[in-house]
Design a protein around this motif. Structure first.
Motif, PDB file in Angstrom:
ATOM      1  N   THR A 166      60.699 113.646  47.515  1.00 53.07           N
ATOM      2  CA  THR A 166      59.501 112.847  47.250  1.00 53.07           C
ATOM      3  C   THR A 166      58.937 113.158  45.876  1.00 53.07           C
ATOM      4  OG1 THR A 166      58.997 112.892  49.612  1.00 53.07           O
ATOM      5  CG2 THR A 166      57.241 112.195  48.156  1.00 53.07           C
ATOM      6  N   THR A 167      58.933 114.437  45.513  1.00 56.43           N
ATOM      7  CA  THR A 167      58.439 114.841  44.187  1.00 56.43           C
ATOM      8  C   THR A 167      59.311 114.253  43.085  1.00 56.43           C
ATOM      9  OG1 THR A 167      57.577 116.916  45.102  1.00 56.43           O
ATOM     10  CG2 THR A 167      57.855 116.794  42.714  1.00 56.43           C
ATOM     11  N   ASP A 168      60.637 114.265  43.292  1.00 58.80           N
ATOM     12  CA  ASP A 168      61.555 113.691  42.294  1.00 58.80           C
ATOM     13  C   ASP A 168      61.291 112.197  42.120  1.00 58.80           C
ATOM     14  OD1 ASP A 168      62.739 116.131  41.923  1.00 58.80           O
ATOM     15  OD2 ASP A 168      64.475 115.724  43.213  1.00 58.80           O
ATOM     16  N   THR A 169      61.012 111.515  43.239  1.00 59.53           N
ATOM     17  CA  THR A 169      60.735 110.077  43.165  1.00 59.53           C
ATOM     18  C   THR A 169      59.500 109.803  42.308  1.00 59.53           C
ATOM     19  OG1 THR A 169      61.700 109.677  45.352  1.00 59.53           O
ATOM     20  CG2 THR A 169      60.164 108.012  44.512  1.00 59.53           C
ATOM     21  N   PHE A 170      58.415 110.556  42.570  1.00 54.68           N
ATOM     22  CA  PHE A 170      57.199 110.297  41.795  1.00 54.68           C
ATOM     23  C   PHE A 170      57.333 110.775  40.355  1.00 54.68           C
ATOM     24  CE2 PHE A 170      52.849 111.184  40.334  1.00 54.68           C
ATOM     25  CZ  PHE A 170      52.353 109.894  40.437  1.00 54.68           C
ATOM     26  N   LEU A 177      56.180 105.798  33.184  1.00 56.79           N
ATOM     27  CA  LEU A 177      54.845 105.517  32.644  1.00 56.79           C
ATOM     28  C   LEU A 177      54.511 106.389  31.441  1.00 56.79           C
ATOM     29  CD1 LEU A 177      52.787 105.253  35.971  1.00 56.79           C
ATOM     30  CD2 LEU A 177      53.797 103.415  34.630  1.00 56.79           C
ATOM     31  N   VAL A 178      55.388 107.333  31.118  1.00 57.68           N
ATOM     32  CA  VAL A 178      55.169 108.309  30.035  1.00 57.68           C
ATOM     33  C   VAL A 178      53.864 109.081  30.284  1.00 57.68           C
ATOM     34  CG1 VAL A 178      55.274 108.669  27.541  1.00 57.68           C
ATOM     35  CG2 VAL A 178      56.229 106.573  28.507  1.00 57.68           C
ATOM     36  N   CYS A 179      53.757 109.648  31.485  1.00 60.74           N
ATOM     37  CA  CYS A 179      52.620 110.501  31.841  1.00 60.74           C
ATOM     38  C   CYS A 179      53.103 111.948  31.843  1.00 60.74           C
ATOM     39  CB  CYS A 179      52.055 110.122  33.212  1.00 60.74           C
ATOM     40  SG  CYS A 179      51.309 108.483  33.268  1.00 60.74           S
ATOM     41  N   GLU A 180      53.022 112.610  30.707  1.00 63.95           N
ATOM     42  CA  GLU A 180      53.620 113.935  30.562  1.00 63.95           C
ATOM     43  C   GLU A 180      52.634 115.062  30.841  1.00 63.95           C
ATOM     44  OE1 GLU A 180      55.027 113.883  26.597  1.00 63.95           O
ATOM     45  OE2 GLU A 180      56.724 112.541  27.010  1.00 63.95           O
ATOM     46  N   ASN A 181      51.360 114.813  30.733  1.00 64.98           N
ATOM     47  CA  ASN A 181      50.380 115.913  30.793  1.00 64.98           C
ATOM     48  C   ASN A 181      49.566 115.932  32.084  1.00 64.98           C
ATOM     49  OD1 ASN A 181      51.071 116.783  28.156  1.00 64.98           O
ATOM     50  ND2 ASN A 181      49.791 115.162  27.290  1.00 64.98           N
ATOM     51  N   VAL A 182      50.039 115.261  33.119  1.00 63.06           N
ATOM     52  CA  VAL A 182      49.331 115.299  34.401  1.00 63.06           C
ATOM     53  C   VAL A 182      49.877 116.438  35.244  1.00 63.06           C
ATOM     54  CG1 VAL A 182      48.725 112.863  34.399  1.00 63.06           C
ATOM     55  CG2 VAL A 182      50.913 113.572  35.368  1.00 63.06           C
ATOM     56  N   ASP A 183      48.998 117.055  36.015  1.00 68.28           N
ATOM     57  CA  ASP A 183      49.362 118.230  36.809  1.00 68.28           C
ATOM     58  C   ASP A 183      49.502 117.829  38.279  1.00 68.28           C
ATOM     59  OD1 ASP A 183      49.746 120.676  37.932  1.00 68.28           O
ATOM     60  OD2 ASP A 183      48.013 121.646  37.003  1.00 68.28           O
ATOM     61  N   ILE A 184      50.750 117.634  38.730  1.00 73.88           N
ATOM     62  CA  ILE A 184      51.024 117.239  40.112  1.00 73.88           C
ATOM     63  C   ILE A 184      51.059 118.486  40.988  1.00 73.88           C
ATOM     64  CG2 ILE A 184      52.656 116.085  41.645  1.00 73.88           C
ATOM     65  CD1 ILE A 184      53.727 114.608  39.143  1.00 73.88           C
ATOM     66  N   GLN A 185      50.221 118.493  42.021  1.00 73.50           N
ATOM     67  CA  GLN A 185      50.157 119.642  42.908  1.00 73.50           C
ATOM     68  C   GLN A 185      51.104 119.507  44.110  1.00 73.50           C
ATOM     69  OE1 GLN A 185      47.627 122.426  42.326  1.00 73.50           O
ATOM     70  NE2 GLN A 185      48.138 121.422  40.397  1.00 73.50           N
ATOM     71  N   HIS A 186      51.170 118.311  44.670  1.00 73.79           N
ATOM     72  CA  HIS A 186      51.978 118.143  45.898  1.00 73.79           C
ATOM     73  C   HIS A 186      52.272 116.665  46.132  1.00 73.79           C
ATOM     74  CE1 HIS A 186      53.629 119.291  49.758  1.00 73.79           C
ATOM     75  NE2 HIS A 186      52.862 118.418  50.384  1.00 73.79           N
ATOM     76  N   CYS A 187      53.475 116.368  46.647  1.00 74.47           N
ATOM     77  CA  CYS A 187      53.856 114.994  46.999  1.00 74.47           C
ATOM     78  C   CYS A 187      54.417 114.992  48.414  1.00 74.47           C
ATOM     79  CB  CYS A 187      54.925 114.458  46.049  1.00 74.47           C
ATOM     80  SG  CYS A 187      54.402 114.259  44.336  1.00 74.47           S
ATOM     81  N   ILE A 201      53.623 107.177  49.575  1.00 76.17           N
ATOM     82  CA  ILE A 201      53.647 108.572  49.130  1.00 76.17           C
ATOM     83  C   ILE A 201      52.229 108.982  48.748  1.00 76.17           C
ATOM     84  CG2 ILE A 201      54.504 110.208  47.401  1.00 76.17           C
ATOM     85  CD1 ILE A 201      56.952 108.413  47.073  1.00 76.17           C
ATOM     86  N   LYS A 202      51.797 110.115  49.250  1.00 73.58           N
ATOM     87  CA  LYS A 202      50.508 110.676  48.853  1.00 73.58           C
ATOM     88  C   LYS A 202      50.756 111.754  47.806  1.00 73.58           C
ATOM     89  CE  LYS A 202      46.400 113.047  50.649  1.00 73.58           C
ATOM     90  NZ  LYS A 202      45.753 113.612  51.873  1.00 73.58           N
ATOM     91  N   VAL A 203      50.147 111.559  46.630  1.00 73.17           N
ATOM     92  CA  VAL A 203      50.319 112.508  45.533  1.00 73.17           C
ATOM     93  C   VAL A 203      48.988 113.204  45.266  1.00 73.17           C
ATOM     94  CG1 VAL A 203      51.097 112.813  43.150  1.00 73.17           C
ATOM     95  CG2 VAL A 203      52.011 110.935  44.524  1.00 73.17           C
ATOM     96  N   GLU A 204      49.018 114.524  45.246  1.00 70.02           N
ATOM     97  CA  GLU A 204      47.815 115.309  44.988  1.00 70.02           C
ATOM     98  C   GLU A 204      47.894 115.890  43.574  1.00 70.02           C
ATOM     99  OE1 GLU A 204      47.368 118.221  48.061  1.00 70.02           O
ATOM    100  OE2 GLU A 204      47.847 116.786  49.651  1.00 70.02           O
ATOM    101  N   PHE A 205      46.831 115.670  42.785  1.00 73.47           N
ATOM    102  CA  PHE A 205      46.758 116.177  41.416  1.00 73.47           C
ATOM    103  C   PHE A 205      45.735 117.311  41.328  1.00 73.47           C
ATOM    104  CE2 PHE A 205      48.316 111.875  41.047  1.00 73.47           C
ATOM    105  CZ  PHE A 205      49.261 111.936  40.046  1.00 73.47           C
ATOM    106  N   ASP A 210      43.501 113.253  36.113  1.00 75.60           N
ATOM    107  CA  ASP A 210      44.941 112.995  36.161  1.00 75.60           C
ATOM    108  C   ASP A 210      45.222 111.678  36.886  1.00 75.60           C
ATOM    109  OD1 ASP A 210      45.594 115.329  34.838  1.00 75.60           O
ATOM    110  OD2 ASP A 210      45.794 116.509  36.669  1.00 75.60           O
ATOM    111  N   VAL A 211      44.489 111.433  37.961  1.00 78.85           N
ATOM    112  CA  VAL A 211      44.644 110.183  38.723  1.00 78.85           C
ATOM    113  C   VAL A 211      44.319 108.985  37.831  1.00 78.85           C
ATOM    114  CG1 VAL A 211      43.822 108.835  40.685  1.00 78.85           C
ATOM    115  CG2 VAL A 211      44.124 111.296  40.918  1.00 78.85           C
ATOM    116  N   GLU A 212      43.216 109.060  37.111  1.00 82.08           N
ATOM    117  CA  GLU A 212      42.801 107.962  36.236  1.00 82.08           C
ATOM    118  C   GLU A 212      43.843 107.720  35.147  1.00 82.08           C
ATOM    119  OE1 GLU A 212      38.828 108.369  34.774  1.00 82.08           O
ATOM    120  OE2 GLU A 212      38.039 109.040  36.695  1.00 82.08           O
ATOM    121  N   THR A 213      44.430 108.796  34.612  1.00 84.72           N
ATOM    122  CA  THR A 213      45.452 108.660  33.568  1.00 84.72           C
ATOM    123  C   THR A 213      46.644 107.858  34.071  1.00 84.72           C
ATOM    124  OG1 THR A 213      44.829 110.758  32.518  1.00 84.72           O
ATOM    125  CG2 THR A 213      47.047 109.930  32.088  1.00 84.72           C
TER     126      THR A 213
END
Length: 259
Positions: A166-170, A177-187, A201-205, A210-213
Motif C-alpha cells: 500500500t505504501t509503494d502504491t501511494f 505529483l512530484v511531492c518530495e517533501n511530504v512526511d508519510i507516516q502510515h498507509c 487507501i488511508k494515508v496518515e501524514f 502535507d495533506v494540503e500540499t
C-alpha cells in the motif's frame, strides 16, 4: 465557440461523412489508401471543394477542442475550490471544538467549586466528548483518502507485506505529483478485500500542511495513464462526506444543464 457534447458529436459525424464521400470519389475503401496516386484521380475543381470542406471542419474541431479544454480547466478549478472550502471548514470546526473545550473546562472548574456531584459528572462527560471531538478532528486533518488505486488480493499476505504494498502504491502516486517533501507516516487499505470493489487507501501524514500540499497537486493525476482514475480527498467526517456528496451532485446537475 461554446463546447457541448452534442456539438462534438455533430462535428465528428460531419468529418466522417466528408471522408466517406472523398473515399467514394477516388474509389478507395480506407482512409490509409487516400494517397497521392488516389487523389490524382480527381479533377482540380472537386479536389478543391473537398479540401475547403475538410479545412473548415478541422478548424471547427480545433475550436471545439479549445473550448473543451477551457471547460475542463473551469471544472478543475471548481473541484479545487470545493476541496479548499472543505479544508477551511475542517479548520474552522477544529477551532470551534477547541473553544467548546475551553468553555467546558471553565464550566467544570465552576462546578467543582460548588461541589454538586451530579452536575459535575454531566460536565465531565461533556468535557470528554469535546476533547474526543478535538482529537478526532485534528487527526483527520492529517489524513488523506485515496480512491480508485489498483487493489490486489492480499488475503494470503502478512501485515507487513500489506503495508509495504500500500505504501509503494501511494509513493508512486506522490512521485507522479512530484511531492518530495511530504512526511508519510502510515498507509493502509480500508476494509477487507473483495473482488467486486476497490478499497480506498488511508494515508496518515505528519502534518495537515502535507495533506494540503498533495491535494493542491492532485489534478495532475488526470494526465497520468496509470493514475487517471485515482481520486484524492481529505479524510472527512460523516457530516462532511454528506455535504461533499451533495455538492458533487449539484455540480453534475450544472454540467448537464450546460450541455
Amino acid at each position: 465557440m461554446d463546447f457541448t457534447v452534442e456539438s462534438l458529436h455533430t462535428t465528428e459525424k460531419k468529418l466522417n461523412s466528408e471522408m466517406v464521400r472523398l473515399m467514394k470519389a477516388v474509389n478507395v475503401s480506407s482512409v490509409v489508401d487516400l494517397k497521392k496516386s488516389a487523389l490524382n484521380k480527381l479533377n482540380k475543381g472537386p479536389l478543391v471543394d473537398f479540401l475547403e470542406n475538410l479545412v473548415e471542419l478541422f478548424d471547427n474541431n480545433l475550436n471545439l477542442c479549445k473550448a473543451a479544454a477551457s471547460s475542463v480547466d473551469e471544472l478543475k478549478s471548481k473541484v479545487m475550490d470545493s476541496q479548499n472550502q472543505l479544508l477551511k471548514r475542517q479548520q474552522e470546526d477544529l477551532l470551534s471544538v477547541k473553544d467548546t473545550v475551553q468553555t467546558e473546562m471553565k464550566s467544570w472548574a465552576d462546578v467543582v467549586k460548588k461541589s454538586d456531584k451530579q452536575t459535575r459528572q454531566l460536565t465531565a462527560k461533556s468535557v470528554k466528548e469535546a476533547v474526543k471531538a478535538v482529537n478526532e478532528e485534528e487527526g483527520r486533518s492529517k489524513n488523506l483518502i485515496v480512491y480508485g488505486a489498483q487493489d490486489d488480493d492480499e488475503s494470503e499476505w502478512d501485515y507487513s507485506c500489506k503495508v509495504d504494498k500500500t505504501t509503494d502504491t501511494f509513493t508512486a502516486i506522490c512521485d507522479q505529483l512530484v511531492c518530495e517533501n511530504v512526511d508519510i507516516q502510515h498507509c493502509t487499505r480500508i476494509g477487507e478485500w473483495r473482488a467486486d470493489r476497490t478499497r480506498p487507501i488511508k494515508v496518515e501524514f505528519r502534518t495537515a500542511a502535507d495533506v494540503e500540499t498533495v491535494l493542491r497537486k492532485a489534478h495532475k493525476l488526470k494526465a497520468s495513464d496509470e493514475f487517471k482514475k485515482v481520486y484524492l480527498a481529505p479524510d472527512r467526517s460523516a457530516e462532511e462526506r454528506a455535504a461533499h456528496s451533495k455538492l458533487v451532485n449539484q455540480m453534475k446537475e450544472l454540467i448537464k444543464k450546460d450541455n
